[in-house]
Design a protein around this motif. Structure first.
Motif, short mmCIF file in Angstrom:
data_model
loop_
_atom_site.label_atom_id
_atom_site.label_comp_id
_atom_site.label_asym_id
_atom_site.label_seq_id
_atom_site.Cartn_x
_atom_site.Cartn_y
_atom_site.Cartn_z
N GLN A 156 0.85 -1.18 0.00
CA GLN A 156 0.00 0.00 0.00
C GLN A 156 0.89 1.23 0.00
N LYS A 157 0.42 2.26 -0.69
CA LYS A 157 1.20 3.49 -0.80
C LYS A 157 0.28 4.61 -1.25
N THR A 158 0.76 5.83 -1.10
CA THR A 158 0.10 6.99 -1.68
C THR A 158 1.02 7.54 -2.75
N ARG A 159 0.47 7.76 -3.92
CA ARG A 159 1.26 8.28 -5.05
C ARG A 159 0.92 9.73 -5.30
N TYR A 160 1.99 10.51 -5.48
CA TYR A 160 1.88 11.92 -5.82
C TYR A 160 2.53 12.13 -7.18
N ASN A 161 1.86 12.82 -8.08
CA ASN A 161 2.44 13.18 -9.38
C ASN A 161 2.91 14.62 -9.30
N ILE A 162 4.21 14.80 -9.54
CA ILE A 162 4.84 16.11 -9.44
C ILE A 162 5.48 16.45 -10.79
N GLU A 163 5.16 17.62 -11.31
CA GLU A 163 5.79 18.09 -12.54
C GLU A 163 7.11 18.77 -12.19
N HIS A 164 8.16 18.41 -12.92
CA HIS A 164 9.46 19.03 -12.70
C HIS A 164 10.22 19.07 -14.02
N ALA A 165 10.58 20.26 -14.46
CA ALA A 165 11.40 20.47 -15.66
C ALA A 165 10.85 19.72 -16.88
N ASN A 209 8.86 17.10 -16.98
CA ASN A 209 8.59 15.67 -16.79
C ASN A 209 7.67 15.47 -15.60
N THR A 210 6.92 14.38 -15.64
CA THR A 210 6.09 13.99 -14.50
C THR A 210 6.83 12.94 -13.69
N TRP A 211 7.00 13.24 -12.42
CA TRP A 211 7.61 12.30 -11.47
C TRP A 211 6.50 11.70 -10.63
N GLU A 212 6.58 10.40 -10.40
CA GLU A 212 5.64 9.70 -9.53
C GLU A 212 6.36 9.40 -8.22
N ILE A 213 5.85 9.95 -7.13
CA ILE A 213 6.48 9.76 -5.83
C ILE A 213 5.55 8.87 -5.02
N ASP A 214 6.09 7.74 -4.55
CA ASP A 214 5.33 6.77 -3.77
C ASP A 214 5.77 6.82 -2.32
N VAL A 215 4.82 7.14 -1.45
CA VAL A 215 5.04 7.16 -0.01
C VAL A 215 4.38 5.89 0.52
N PHE A 216 5.21 4.93 0.92
CA PHE A 216 4.72 3.61 1.30
C PHE A 216 4.19 3.61 2.73
N THR A 217 3.24 2.71 2.98
CA THR A 217 2.67 2.51 4.31
C THR A 217 2.77 1.03 4.66
N GLY A 218 2.22 0.66 5.79
CA GLY A 218 2.27 -0.74 6.22
C GLY A 218 3.69 -1.17 6.51
N GLY A 249 8.15 4.38 5.84
CA GLY A 249 9.48 4.98 5.92
C GLY A 249 10.17 5.04 4.57
N LEU A 250 9.66 4.30 3.62
CA LEU A 250 10.25 4.28 2.28
C LEU A 250 9.48 5.24 1.38
N ILE A 251 10.23 6.13 0.71
CA ILE A 251 9.66 7.02 -0.29
C ILE A 251 10.52 6.89 -1.55
N LEU A 252 9.88 6.55 -2.66
CA LEU A 252 10.57 6.38 -3.93
C LEU A 252 10.00 7.32 -4.97
N ALA A 253 10.87 7.80 -5.86
CA ALA A 253 10.46 8.63 -6.99
C ALA A 253 10.82 7.90 -8.27
N GLU A 254 9.89 7.92 -9.22
CA GLU A 254 10.10 7.27 -10.51
C GLU A 254 9.84 8.27 -11.62
N ILE A 255 10.61 8.11 -12.68
CA ILE A 255 10.36 8.88 -13.89
C ILE A 255 10.34 7.89 -15.05
N GLU A 256 9.30 7.99 -15.88
CA GLU A 256 9.21 7.14 -17.07
C GLU A 256 9.77 7.92 -18.25
#
Length: 158
Positions: A87-96, A98-107, A111-118
């Protein structure tokens, strides 16, 4: 063949805390099959659900097929067929541009937060935001499938 090309980064918690965030979407996803060369995932994300099939990784690329399914069926499949969940909450953030997907994990992955760019191709240049830290694209521990069976809270202390 549809291809996913993605780079993944750890997120600096302090810098992320200072970011003005849009409303996030809660994700619940489970794995029906999770092997080195293929995964089958069900994802319920807000008011949408998907079944996704992913092939083996070749660098930061892999085949990916994703299909929308009714949310009620997604929930039923998660409840009755998923061998592991995250389970996680995803935030889409525009930067330069590009759209970055930031996942703030729960359960178990709290404590883990990951950012992905496609990307469109593996060597595509992009500007990394200040809150994006160490790249973990080639570290399989950070895949969602791996986190569902070997969560962050277990191995972060090792």
């Amino acid at each position: 063949m549809p291809t996913e090309i993605e780079r993944k980064f750890l997120v600096d918690h302090a810098k992320w805390a200072a970011v003005t965030k849009p409303v996030g979407t809660v994700y619940k996803q489970g794995y029906i099959l999770s092997e080195e060369k293929r995964t089958v995932r069900i994802r319920v994300a807000g008011d949408a659900a998907y079944i996704t099939l992913k092939g083996a990784s070749a660098g930061i690329s892999r085949s990916e097929y994703e299909y929308k399914i009714p949310v009620s069926e997604g929930e039923e499949i998660l409840d009755n067929f998923a061998a592991s969940l995250i389970q996680k909450t995803r935030y889409n953030i525009e930067h330069a541009g590009n759209t970055w997907e930031i996942d703030v994990f729960t359960g178990d992955n709290t404590g883990l937060i990951l950012a992905e760019i496609e990307l469109q191709h593996e060597d595509e240049p992009f500007e990394k935001p200040l809150w994006a830290g160490q790249e973990v694209s080639h570290d399989n521990r950070y895949t969602n499938a791996s986190l569902s069976v070997y969560p962050y809270n277990i191995w972060k202390q090792a």
